[in-house]
Design a protein around this motif. Structure first.
Motif, PDB file in Angstrom:
ATOM      1  N   GLY A 121       6.603  55.787  35.046  1.00  0.00           N
ATOM      2  CA  GLY A 121       5.470  56.681  35.230  1.00  0.00           C
ATOM      3  C   GLY A 121       4.174  55.937  35.463  1.00  0.00           C
ATOM      4  O   GLY A 121       3.353  56.330  36.273  1.00  0.00           O
ATOM      5  N   LYS A 122       3.987  54.854  34.740  1.00  0.00           N
ATOM      6  CA  LYS A 122       2.761  54.070  34.882  1.00  0.00           C
ATOM      7  C   LYS A 122       2.694  53.427  36.267  1.00  0.00           C
ATOM      8  O   LYS A 122       1.659  53.460  36.917  1.00  0.00           O
ATOM      9  N   THR A 123       3.791  52.871  36.713  1.00  0.00           N
ATOM     10  CA  THR A 123       3.844  52.261  38.036  1.00  0.00           C
ATOM     11  C   THR A 123       3.622  53.319  39.112  1.00  0.00           C
ATOM     12  O   THR A 123       2.866  53.112  40.054  1.00  0.00           O
ATOM     13  N   SER A 124       4.260  54.471  38.955  1.00  0.00           N
ATOM     14  CA  SER A 124       4.115  55.561  39.908  1.00  0.00           C
ATOM     15  C   SER A 124       2.664  56.025  39.988  1.00  0.00           C
ATOM     16  O   SER A 124       2.132  56.254  41.071  1.00  0.00           O
ATOM     17  N   THR A 125       2.005  56.146  38.847  1.00  0.00           N
ATOM     18  CA  THR A 125       0.606  56.561  38.814  1.00  0.00           C
ATOM     19  C   THR A 125      -0.273  55.536  39.498  1.00  0.00           C
ATOM     20  O   THR A 125      -1.174  55.876  40.261  1.00  0.00           O
ATOM     21  N   THR A 126      -0.001  54.278  39.263  1.00  0.00           N
ATOM     22  CA  THR A 126      -0.770  53.206  39.898  1.00  0.00           C
ATOM     23  C   THR A 126      -0.630  53.266  41.412  1.00  0.00           C
ATOM     24  O   THR A 126      -1.618  53.148  42.138  1.00  0.00           O
ATOM     25  N   VAL A 127       0.574  53.465  41.889  1.00  0.00           N
ATOM     26  CA  VAL A 127       0.823  53.548  43.332  1.00  0.00           C
ATOM     27  C   VAL A 127       0.103  54.768  43.915  1.00  0.00           C
ATOM     28  O   VAL A 127      -0.544  54.676  44.964  1.00  0.00           O
ATOM     29  N   ASN A 162      -2.528  56.312  42.703  1.00  0.00           N
ATOM     30  CA  ASN A 162      -3.969  56.068  42.660  1.00  0.00           C
ATOM     31  C   ASN A 162      -4.418  55.134  43.775  1.00  0.00           C
ATOM     32  O   ASN A 162      -5.469  55.342  44.384  1.00  0.00           O
ATOM     33  N   ARG A 163      -3.624  54.115  44.056  1.00  0.00           N
ATOM     34  CA  ARG A 163      -3.941  53.181  45.131  1.00  0.00           C
ATOM     35  C   ARG A 163      -3.925  53.910  46.478  1.00  0.00           C
ATOM     36  O   ARG A 163      -4.818  53.724  47.309  1.00  0.00           O
ATOM     37  N   TYR A 164      -2.915  54.742  46.700  1.00  0.00           N
ATOM     38  CA  TYR A 164      -2.827  55.507  47.947  1.00  0.00           C
ATOM     39  C   TYR A 164      -4.019  56.455  48.076  1.00  0.00           C
ATOM     40  O   TYR A 164      -4.649  56.530  49.128  1.00  0.00           O
ATOM     41  N   TYR A 197      -8.353  58.979  50.723  1.00  0.00           N
ATOM     42  CA  TYR A 197      -9.305  60.056  50.459  1.00  0.00           C
ATOM     43  C   TYR A 197     -10.641  59.531  49.997  1.00  0.00           C
ATOM     44  O   TYR A 197     -10.729  58.534  49.301  1.00  0.00           O
ATOM     45  N   ASP A 198     -11.694  60.242  50.370  1.00  0.00           N
ATOM     46  CA  ASP A 198     -13.014  60.039  49.790  1.00  0.00           C
ATOM     47  C   ASP A 198     -13.153  61.027  48.644  1.00  0.00           C
ATOM     48  O   ASP A 198     -12.549  62.103  48.668  1.00  0.00           O
ATOM     49  N   GLN A 199     -13.969  60.679  47.670  1.00  0.00           N
ATOM     50  CA  GLN A 199     -14.220  61.579  46.555  1.00  0.00           C
ATOM     51  C   GLN A 199     -15.671  62.025  46.582  1.00  0.00           C
ATOM     52  O   GLN A 199     -16.562  61.232  46.896  1.00  0.00           O
ATOM     53  N   ILE A 200     -15.876  63.298  46.239  1.00  0.00           N
ATOM     54  CA  ILE A 200     -17.220  63.861  46.151  1.00  0.00           C
ATOM     55  C   ILE A 200     -17.344  64.510  44.774  1.00  0.00           C
ATOM     56  O   ILE A 200     -16.755  65.566  44.535  1.00  0.00           O
ATOM     57  N   PRO A 201     -18.088  63.883  43.873  1.00  0.00           N
ATOM     58  CA  PRO A 201     -18.279  64.524  42.567  1.00  0.00           C
ATOM     59  C   PRO A 201     -19.024  65.849  42.748  1.00  0.00           C
ATOM     60  O   PRO A 201     -19.903  65.958  43.600  1.00  0.00           O
ATOM     61  N   LEU A 202     -18.665  66.820  41.963  1.00  0.00           N
ATOM     62  CA  LEU A 202     -19.265  68.147  42.087  1.00  0.00           C
ATOM     63  C   LEU A 202     -19.668  68.639  40.714  1.00  0.00           C
ATOM     64  O   LEU A 202     -18.868  68.596  39.774  1.00  0.00           O
ATOM     65  N   ARG A 203     -20.888  69.117  40.593  1.00  0.00           N
ATOM     66  CA  ARG A 203     -21.373  69.690  39.339  1.00  0.00           C
ATOM     67  C   ARG A 203     -21.760  71.133  39.593  1.00  0.00           C
ATOM     68  O   ARG A 203     -22.396  71.440  40.605  1.00  0.00           O
ATOM     69  N   VAL A 204     -21.372  71.995  38.686  1.00  0.00           N
ATOM     70  CA  VAL A 204     -21.753  73.407  38.749  1.00  0.00           C
ATOM     71  C   VAL A 204     -22.323  73.801  37.395  1.00  0.00           C
ATOM     72  O   VAL A 204     -22.078  73.140  36.384  1.00  0.00           O
ATOM     73  N   LYS A 205     -23.061  74.896  37.367  1.00  0.00           N
ATOM     74  CA  LYS A 205     -23.644  75.372  36.116  1.00  0.00           C
ATOM     75  C   LYS A 205     -22.557  75.790  35.149  1.00  0.00           C
ATOM     76  O   LYS A 205     -21.462  76.196  35.560  1.00  0.00           O
TER      77      LYS A 205
END
Length: 62
Positions: free
Chosen positions: A3-9, A11-13, A18-26
Motif C-alpha cells: 500500500g505504501k509503495t502504491s501510494t508513493t507511485v 502520488n508521483r504520477y 496534474y496541477d493543484q489549486i488550493p480552494l478556500r470557501v466560507k
C-alpha cells in the motif's frame, strides 16, 4: 507494505500529471458543495472542474 509503495507511485504520477489549486470557501459552504456534488453523482473535485470547464467554454463562445 504494498500500500505504501502504491501510494508513493500514485502520488508521483499525480504530481507529474496534474496541477493543484488550493480552494478556500466560507465555513458551511463545503457541506453545501459536497451535498450538491453527491446529488449529481460526482466528486467535489469533479463537480468544481466541470463548473470551471463549462464557464470557460461559455466565455469562448462569446
Amino acid at each position: 507494505m504494498g500500500g505504501k509503495t502504491s501510494t508513493t507511485v500514485k502520488n508521483r504520477y499525480n504530481a507529474k500529471a496534474y496541477d493543484q489549486i488550493p480552494l478556500r470557501v466560507k465555513k458551511g459552504e463545503k457541506e453545501i458543495i459536497q451535498k450538491r456534488a453527491e446529488q449529481l453523482g460526482k466528486s467535489v473535485n469533479g463537480y468544481i472542474v466541470e463548473l470551471i470547464e463549462a464557464d470557460i467554454e461559455q466565455s469562448n463562445q462569446k
